[in-house]
Design a protein around this motif. Structure first.
Motif, PDB file in Angstrom:
ATOM      1  N   LEU A 283     -31.694 102.804  47.129  1.00  0.00           N
ATOM      2  CA  LEU A 283     -31.451 103.808  46.099  1.00  0.00           C
ATOM      3  C   LEU A 283     -32.289 103.528  44.847  1.00  0.00           C
ATOM      4  CD1 LEU A 283     -27.571 104.197  46.332  1.00  0.00           C
ATOM      5  CD2 LEU A 283     -29.311 105.824  47.083  1.00  0.00           C
TER       6      LEU A 283
ATOM      7  N   CYS B 289     -35.931 104.438  45.487  1.00  0.00           N
ATOM      8  CA  CYS B 289     -36.083 105.903  45.449  1.00  0.00           C
ATOM      9  C   CYS B 289     -36.067 106.418  44.022  1.00  0.00           C
ATOM     10  CB  CYS B 289     -34.983 106.580  46.265  1.00  0.00           C
ATOM     11  SG  CYS B 289     -35.119 106.320  48.031  1.00  0.00           S
ATOM     12  N   ALA B 290     -35.166 105.878  43.195  1.00  0.00           N
ATOM     13  CA  ALA B 290     -35.093 106.298  41.789  1.00  0.00           C
ATOM     14  C   ALA B 290     -36.352 105.892  41.028  1.00  0.00           C
ATOM     15  CB  ALA B 290     -33.859 105.704  41.121  1.00  0.00           C
TER      16      ALA B 290
ATOM     17  N   ALA C 289     -39.083 108.254  42.021  1.00  0.00           N
ATOM     18  CA  ALA C 289     -38.906 109.564  41.391  1.00  0.00           C
ATOM     19  C   ALA C 289     -39.232 109.511  39.905  1.00  0.00           C
ATOM     20  CB  ALA C 289     -37.479 110.054  41.594  1.00  0.00           C
TER      21      ALA C 289
ATOM     22  N   LEU D 296     -34.537 111.723  38.664  1.00  0.00           N
ATOM     23  CA  LEU D 296     -33.463 111.412  39.610  1.00  0.00           C
ATOM     24  C   LEU D 296     -32.946 110.006  39.335  1.00  0.00           C
ATOM     25  CD1 LEU D 296     -34.859 112.877  42.927  1.00  0.00           C
ATOM     26  CD2 LEU D 296     -32.777 113.569  41.767  1.00  0.00           C
TER      27      LEU D 296
ATOM     28  N   GLU E  60     -27.524 110.186  41.284  1.00  0.00           N
ATOM     29  CA  GLU E  60     -27.869 111.500  41.840  1.00  0.00           C
ATOM     30  C   GLU E  60     -28.450 111.361  43.244  1.00  0.00           C
ATOM     31  OE1 GLU E  60     -28.089 115.689  41.696  1.00  0.00           O
ATOM     32  OE2 GLU E  60     -27.030 114.237  40.476  1.00  0.00           O
ATOM     33  N   ILE E  61     -29.262 110.344  43.487  1.00  0.00           N
ATOM     34  CA  ILE E  61     -29.821 110.138  44.828  1.00  0.00           C
ATOM     35  C   ILE E  61     -28.711 109.802  45.811  1.00  0.00           C
ATOM     36  CG2 ILE E  61     -31.313 108.640  46.204  1.00  0.00           C
ATOM     37  CD1 ILE E  61     -33.148 108.478  43.730  1.00  0.00           C
ATOM     38  N   ARG E  62     -27.737 108.971  45.406  1.00  0.00           N
ATOM     39  CA  ARG E  62     -26.614 108.655  46.290  1.00  0.00           C
ATOM     40  C   ARG E  62     -25.803 109.911  46.596  1.00  0.00           C
ATOM     41  NH1 ARG E  62     -21.669 108.848  45.865  1.00  0.00           N
ATOM     42  NH2 ARG E  62     -21.736 108.947  43.620  1.00  0.00           N
TER      43      ARG E  62
ATOM     44  N   THR F 235     -27.822 112.143  48.953  1.00  0.00           N
ATOM     45  CA  THR F 235     -27.836 111.552  50.296  1.00  0.00           C
ATOM     46  C   THR F 235     -26.518 111.814  51.000  1.00  0.00           C
ATOM     47  OG1 THR F 235     -29.333 109.823  49.540  1.00  0.00           O
ATOM     48  CG2 THR F 235     -28.146 109.410  51.585  1.00  0.00           C
TER      49      THR F 235
END
Length: 164
Positions: A92, A95-96, A99, A112, A116-118, A121
């Motif tokens: 996570l 990914c953040a 982003a 993000l 928000e990514i969690r 998902t």
């Protein structure tokens, strides 16, 4: 960061009470024994300041991937659970960070976040629904709303600061 040498000279206890990061509610207190003759005060303060990033990481791990949700009785099962949850947090966070490299000034959205990514998902992959466009539209609305709220908050804070 306030520092007080509680015992001197030679070996002493450094008492450090760093200021909490912006947005943090709790304040903390750190105390460490150190060889005062061989350690620079700046190095001791740097080590004491690292505590805040570690605390923030554990708080994120508890709230986003459930690091504190294990109910195990053996070391190997605890070790497996902790490894899996911290690996999920690493994914996570990567990914953040990926982003965050993108330019969001054009879209008017905040970047993000891990939260928000969690959530995306969970909504789009783990519990998929037929209306994927609704979920993605809601995420965009929420991020635009947060960006507006952040701008309004910063504008208000700047207007309340005394002018030189």
């Amino acid at each position: 960061m306030a520092v007080e040498v509680l015992d001197a000279p030679g070996r002493g206890e450094f008492d450090a009470a760093p200021a909490a990061p912006i947005g943090s509610i709790a304040t903390g207190h750190a105390s460490t024994w150190a060889d005062t003759a061989n350690r620079a005060l700046a190095q001791l303060m740097r080590v004491a300041g690292i505590r805040w990033s570690i605390e923030a990481s554990f708080q994120t791990a508890k709230s986003q991937v459930g690091l504190d949700q294990h109910q195990v009785r053996r070391w190997d099962s605890w070790h497996r659970f902790t490894t899996v949850t911290l690996a999920a947090l690493a994914v996570l966070t990567i990914c953040a960070a990926d982003a965050a490299d993108q330019d969001h000034t054009v879209t008017g959205l905040i970047t993000l976040t891990v939260n928000e990514i969690r959530r995306l998902t969970s909504a789009c992959i783990i519990r998929p629904i037929n209306d994927l466009t609704h979920r993605l539209h809601w995420s965009g609305w929420r991020r635009r709303h947060k960006a507006r709220a952040r701008r309004a908050h910063y504008t208000r804070r700047l207007s309340l600061e005394p002018q030189p």
